[in-house]
Design a protein around this motif. Structure first.
Motif, mmCIF file in Angstrom:
data_model
loop_
_atom_site.group_PDB
_atom_site.id
_atom_site.type_symbol
_atom_site.label_atom_id
_atom_site.label_comp_id
_atom_site.label_asym_id
_atom_site.label_seq_id
_atom_site.Cartn_x
_atom_site.Cartn_y
_atom_site.Cartn_z
ATOM 1 N N GLY A 143 0.848 -1.185 0.000
ATOM 2 C CA GLY A 143 0.000 0.000 0.000
ATOM 3 C C GLY A 143 0.883 1.233 0.000
ATOM 4 O O GLY A 143 1.250 1.765 -1.041
ATOM 5 N N ASN A 144 1.266 1.670 1.209
ATOM 6 C CA ASN A 144 2.197 2.795 1.305
ATOM 7 C C ASN A 144 3.647 2.338 1.111
ATOM 8 O O ASN A 144 4.563 3.138 1.079
ATOM 9 N N ALA A 145 3.839 1.029 1.020
ATOM 10 C CA ALA A 145 5.103 0.367 0.646
ATOM 11 C C ALA A 145 6.171 0.365 1.734
ATOM 12 O O ALA A 145 7.301 -0.036 1.479
ATOM 13 N N GLY A 146 5.813 0.776 2.935
ATOM 14 C CA GLY A 146 6.782 0.725 4.023
ATOM 15 C C GLY A 146 7.115 -0.691 4.445
ATOM 16 O O GLY A 146 8.246 -0.994 4.823
ATOM 17 N N ASN A 147 6.126 -1.591 4.376
ATOM 18 C CA ASN A 147 6.344 -2.942 4.883
ATOM 19 C C ASN A 147 7.292 -3.747 4.006
ATOM 20 O O ASN A 147 8.186 -4.422 4.508
ATOM 21 N N ILE A 148 7.123 -3.685 2.699
ATOM 22 C CA ILE A 148 8.031 -4.432 1.823
ATOM 23 C C ILE A 148 9.454 -3.876 1.942
ATOM 24 O O ILE A 148 10.437 -4.624 1.932
ATOM 25 N N ALA B 244 10.655 -2.534 4.700
ATOM 26 C CA ALA B 244 11.141 -2.949 6.012
ATOM 27 C C ALA B 244 11.551 -4.420 6.036
ATOM 28 O O ALA B 244 12.606 -4.767 6.581
ATOM 29 N N TYR B 245 10.725 -5.273 5.480
ATOM 30 C CA TYR B 245 11.059 -6.703 5.470
ATOM 31 C C TYR B 245 12.382 -6.947 4.746
ATOM 32 O O TYR B 245 13.224 -7.718 5.221
ATOM 33 N N ALA C 82 4.437 6.317 0.041
ATOM 34 C CA ALA C 82 5.517 7.110 0.639
ATOM 35 C C ALA C 82 6.867 6.415 0.507
ATOM 36 O O ALA C 82 7.902 7.067 0.389
ATOM 37 N N SER C 83 6.862 5.069 0.544
ATOM 38 C CA SER C 83 8.121 4.315 0.445
ATOM 39 C C SER C 83 8.273 3.679 -0.941
ATOM 40 O O SER C 83 8.790 2.562 -1.075
ATOM 41 N N TRP C 84 7.864 4.381 -1.946
ATOM 42 C CA TRP C 84 7.888 3.906 -3.330
ATOM 43 C C TRP C 84 9.277 3.402 -3.725
ATOM 44 O O TRP C 84 9.439 2.278 -4.208
ATOM 45 N N GLN C 85 10.285 4.236 -3.510
ATOM 46 C CA GLN C 85 11.632 3.865 -3.948
ATOM 47 C C GLN C 85 12.187 2.691 -3.153
ATOM 48 O O GLN C 85 12.902 1.839 -3.686
ATOM 49 N N GLY C 86 11.835 2.619 -1.876
ATOM 50 C CA GLY C 86 12.266 1.481 -1.072
ATOM 51 C C GLY C 86 11.666 0.184 -1.565
ATOM 52 O O GLY C 86 12.320 -0.866 -1.578
#
Length: 347
Positions: free
Chosen positions: A185-190, A192-193, A245-249
């Motif tokens: 979704g906001n891409a923080g989890n992928i 982070a993992y 928000a964490s698209w590039q990550g």
């Protein structure tokens, strides 16, 4: 310190001055599949049940670190934009720590179970006309103007806390899985993992890395289409985000792991949602089912998982969105207070 702040302190950005707070986050179950493993021809299939965190979602992992560091810095108030789970987590940790909590949500687009959590914990919840991305931009501006700590995943401490789920999976399996499927979704989890798995390998705790298999909702597939979705739409409200928000990550996690970021339709999400509950007894919120929907789609498209260890992340508890559950479930069977009538149904 306790829970993840204690267990993984060597991997977290905490100091001797960081407050030892916890409401029981982390150490969530990794449950092996009884049926779908065979149906999908996986060597081993597991579900990481993040809905067992105290507020019912994975957000608590990052929130405990973000709030602890905010308190260490002397902050007295926190703020976030949310589609629901972040608001519930921020409100709970804020209440536990005696902080003021302000939350902006897209009015009319938040599951009532999540809204109820935030409200009952005493947060000041503001329903704003607009979508999540607009709410996030508003809180970013507010934190630039006022002494309030932002606790969305733009806060780097959030990502640091969320990566502990990767550590737990590796600890439970004795290695990283071969494939990790999760919603985006906001891409923080992928983000982070992937960070967690990489750090564990660098520390010699594991010798392998997984392929990261992220799945957006079809109506909010900004990364898949490489463009901002101005009006994202999906039944999976937790991933109804058009400008992650964490698209590039997320892109880095995909590319460095040799994985993918794809999308699944609402129909695919709901089919997986029902299947997860009916065949495995696991009740996740709709967004959680994007991981299983993505696994099913990948296998259908030819991915062979024979002799592979596979983990699907179930990011939130199904009780957060009972409206969707009741629409998807069989109708209630109503009978009079009569044994014979009940026997006709049971026997």
């Amino acid at each position: 310190m306790t829970r993840i702040l204690e267990r993984y302190r060597d991997f977290l950005p905490i100091t001797a001055a960081t407050p030892a707070i916890t409401i029981g986050e982390g150490d969530t179950p990794l449950v092996r599949s009884r049926k779908l493993e065979k149906e999908l021809c996986c060597g081993e299939l597991y579900f990481k049940l993040e809905g067992c965190n105290p507020t019912g979602s994975f957000k608590d992992r990052g929130m405990v670190v973000a709030v602890a560091r905010a308190m260490e810095a002397g902050s007295e108030a926190i703020i976030c934009a949310s589609t629901g789970n972040t608001s519930a987590s921020a409100a709970a940790y804020g209440a536990h720590c005696g902080l003021k909590v302000f939350i902006l949500v897209p009015r009319g687009n938040i599951a009532l179970g999540k809204l109820a959590q935030a409200l009952v914990c005493g947060a000041r919840v503001i329903g704003m006309d607009g979508n999540f991305d607009q709410c996030l931009q508003m809180v970013r501006t507010l934190t630039q103007r006022h002494p309030i700590t932002l606790v969305n995943s733009l806060n780097p401490h959030r990502i640091e806390g969320q990566k502990t789920a990767a550590f737990e999976i590796a600890d439970a399996l004795g290695q990283a899985p071969d494939y990790l499927f999760l919603p985006v979704g906001n891409a923080g989890n992928i983000t982070a993992y992937w960070r967690g798995f990489v750090q564990y390998r660098e520390a010699g705790r594991t010798g392998n890395l997984p392929r990261m298999m992220g799945f957006e909702a079809e109506g909010a597939a900004a990364i898949v289409h490489n463009k901002v979705i101005e009006k994202p739409e999906t039944i999976a409200t937790a991933i109804r985000i058009g400008n992650p928000a964490s698209w590039q990550g997320a892109v880095a996690a995909r590319d460095e792991s040799g994985g993918i970021i794809d999308c699944v339709s609402d129909d695919e999400i709901l089919k997986a949602y029902r299947m997860l509950a009916a065949k495995e007894g696991i009740f996740g919120e709709p967004a959680s089912a994007a991981s299983l929907a993505g696994l099913i789609k990948s296998v259908r498209n030819g991915l062979s998982l024979t002799n592979r260890k596979v983990v699907c992340v179930i990011t939130g508890n199904g009780l957060k969105d009972t409206d969707t559950a009741l629409k998807q479930a069989p109708s209630l069977i109503e009978v009079p207070a009569d044994l014979a009538a009940i026997e006709q149904v049971v026997l």
